[in-house]
Design a protein around this motif. Sequence first.
Motif, short mmCIF file in Angstrom:
data_model
loop_
_atom_site.label_atom_id
_atom_site.label_comp_id
_atom_site.label_asym_id
_atom_site.label_seq_id
_atom_site.Cartn_x
_atom_site.Cartn_y
_atom_site.Cartn_z
N HIS A 58 -8.23 6.98 -8.08
CA HIS A 58 -7.27 7.63 -7.49
C HIS A 58 -7.64 7.04 -6.10
N SER A 59 -6.56 6.35 -5.35
CA SER A 59 -6.77 5.76 -3.90
C SER A 59 -6.22 6.80 -2.88
N THR A 62 0.19 7.35 -1.36
CA THR A 62 0.88 5.84 -0.95
C THR A 62 1.84 6.10 0.03
N TYR A 63 2.59 7.35 -0.10
CA TYR A 63 3.83 7.53 0.52
C TYR A 63 3.72 9.21 1.14
N ARG A 64 4.11 9.21 2.66
CA ARG A 64 4.14 10.59 3.19
C ARG A 64 5.43 10.65 3.79
N THR A 71 3.07 14.32 0.26
CA THR A 71 2.71 13.05 0.12
C THR A 71 3.14 12.65 -1.52
N SER A 73 1.84 9.54 -4.43
CA SER A 73 1.06 8.43 -4.92
C SER A 73 1.78 7.24 -5.43
N GLY A 74 3.13 7.43 -5.72
CA GLY A 74 4.00 6.31 -6.11
C GLY A 74 3.92 6.30 -7.76
N ARG A 87 11.41 3.05 0.50
CA ARG A 87 10.21 3.48 0.51
C ARG A 87 8.98 2.67 1.55
N VAL A 91 5.27 4.55 3.77
CA VAL A 91 4.12 4.02 3.38
C VAL A 91 3.20 4.49 4.35
N GLN A 95 -1.05 -0.23 3.97
CA GLN A 95 -0.43 -0.83 2.68
C GLN A 95 0.83 -1.54 2.58
#
Length: 95
Positions: A58-59, A62-64, A71, A73-74, A87, A91, A95
Amino acid sequence: MNYRDLLTKADELDRQIAAAREVEAAAALAEIKAKIAEFDFTVEDVFSTKKTRTQRVHSGPTYRDPESGATWSGMGREPGWIKGKDRAAFVVGDQ
């Protein structure tokens, strides 16, 4: 045939099954040993407990959403605040 005859026949079949299994298992084991020797397999090669599939790491998000701070994660179903929108505007980071 009556019940006792069938039981006798079943016992004989069980003995035949055990004998056939023993012969076939010995042949299969000999073939396996030959392949192990041929390819120099180790115990770890044959009985590896390593998972062949790697786990995802889990990184973070990805989106907020700039308005609510929510948030995503996509992965999975997209939230309402990003649905149908570009999108790229949401970001997070570089990214």
